[in-house]
Design an enzyme around this catalytic site. Sequence first.
Site, PDB file in Angstrom:
ATOM      1  CB  SER A  65     -13.274   4.139-115.791  1.00  0.00           C
ATOM      2  OG  SER A  65     -12.276   4.740-115.751  1.00  0.00           O
TER       3      SER A  65
HETATM    4  N1  SAH Z   1      -7.352   2.834-113.045  1.00  0.00           N
HETATM    5  C1  SAH Z   1      -8.027   3.043-111.913  1.00  0.00           C
HETATM    6  C2  SAH Z   1      -8.907   4.247-111.710  1.00  0.00           C
HETATM    7  C3  SAH Z   1      -8.166   5.437-111.888  1.00  0.00           C
HETATM    8  S1  SAH Z   1      -8.690   6.943-111.111  1.00  0.00           S
HETATM    9  C4  SAH Z   1      -9.044   1.763-111.465  1.00  0.00           C
HETATM   10  O1  SAH Z   1      -9.227   0.902-112.340  1.00  0.00           O
HETATM   11  O2  SAH Z   1      -9.350   1.736-110.250  1.00  0.00           O
HETATM   12  C5  SAH Z   1      -7.302   7.814-111.577  1.00  0.00           C
HETATM   13  C6  SAH Z   1      -6.222   7.462-110.584  1.00  0.00           C
HETATM   14  O3  SAH Z   1      -4.960   8.236-111.035  1.00  0.00           O
HETATM   15  C7  SAH Z   1      -6.176   7.991-109.226  1.00  0.00           C
HETATM   16  O4  SAH Z   1      -6.165   6.870-108.409  1.00  0.00           O
HETATM   17  C8  SAH Z   1      -5.310   9.131-108.942  1.00  0.00           C
HETATM   18  O5  SAH Z   1      -4.853   9.113-107.605  1.00  0.00           O
HETATM   19  C9  SAH Z   1      -4.248   8.510-109.971  1.00  0.00           C
HETATM   20  N2  SAH Z   1      -3.289  10.062-110.420  1.00  0.00           N
HETATM   21  C10 SAH Z   1      -3.595  10.941-110.664  1.00  0.00           C
HETATM   22  N3  SAH Z   1      -2.470  11.689-111.021  1.00  0.00           N
HETATM   23  C11 SAH Z   1      -1.306  10.692-111.127  1.00  0.00           C
HETATM   24  C12 SAH Z   1      -0.051  10.728-111.554  1.00  0.00           C
HETATM   25  N4  SAH Z   1       0.578  11.770-111.907  1.00  0.00           N
HETATM   26  N5  SAH Z   1       0.509   9.517-111.506  1.00  0.00           N
HETATM   27  C13 SAH Z   1       0.228   8.347-110.955  1.00  0.00           C
HETATM   28  N6  SAH Z   1      -1.355   8.383-110.677  1.00  0.00           N
HETATM   29  C14 SAH Z   1      -2.014   9.454-110.418  1.00  0.00           C
END
Ligand code: SAH
Length: 224
Positions: free
Chosen positions: A75
């Site tokens: 983000s």
């Molecule tokens: N917080 C992260 C960015 C998040 S992007 C940072 O600081 O870099 C969203 C992330 O959520 C992605 O890596 C995606 O693979 C993960 N994601 C999506 N659905 C998910 C689920 N059901 N359980 C765990 N992770 C998930």
Amino acid sequence: MKLLLIPLLLFGVGNDFKAARQRMVGTQLEARDITDRAVLDSMATVPRHEFAGKKHLSRAYGDFPLPIGYGQTISQPYIVALMTQLLNLKGGERVLEVGTGSGYQSAVLSPIVEKVYTIEIVPELAGTARERLKRLDYGNVEVKEGDGYFGWEEKGPFDAIVVTAAASHVPPPLIAQLKEGGKMIIPVGGTFAVQTLMLVEKREGKIKQTAITGVRFVPLTGGH
Ligand code: SAH
């Protein structure tokens, strides 16, 4: 000559990143509505360029999200700061993050709280984030590969939960794993629509939901 130049160059680059980080805190966070000292201090120290990947080094402190592979993004710094500030952390908390991605949000939480548990569904991202957080000495962060929709029951209940992928609804297992008096921040809405960042609070067993602002996140995937 070369041997002397390399450390000098590295020192210079390190300083540039520090300056870029301070600019980011001033112009993107303080100039908006981020006032929580612990959040500002943490964002002034976490090396975002280490999480952004080599291709994006020069853009690591920009006012926008960055790709981290597998169709996922870190983000925008302001959104990371806003979500962290909304959790109203005082120190000593056990926090759950759903959506580890690069590990950046976990690293920002790490110096503020006692313990961070974070779950990532893409195995490669979970592995890279775990190694990176270890290498950078974020020793109080534990990374698990799995579907965060169901939370992390053995480690709960949590004082705070932050979900960094958009869900169609607030997952009931996460509400169940939130402590009394706890706060959760989660983007709710469809994949191609503008989503709403929601603050979910549990008080006397009741759930209060407050809409904060419009956001855009990658979707929460998984088996729910
Ligand atoms: N917080 C992260 C960015 C998040 S992007 C940072 O600081 O870099 C969203 C992330 O959520 C992605 O890596 C995606 O693979 C993960 N994601 C999506 N659905 C998910 C689920 N059901 N359980 C765990 N992770 C998930």
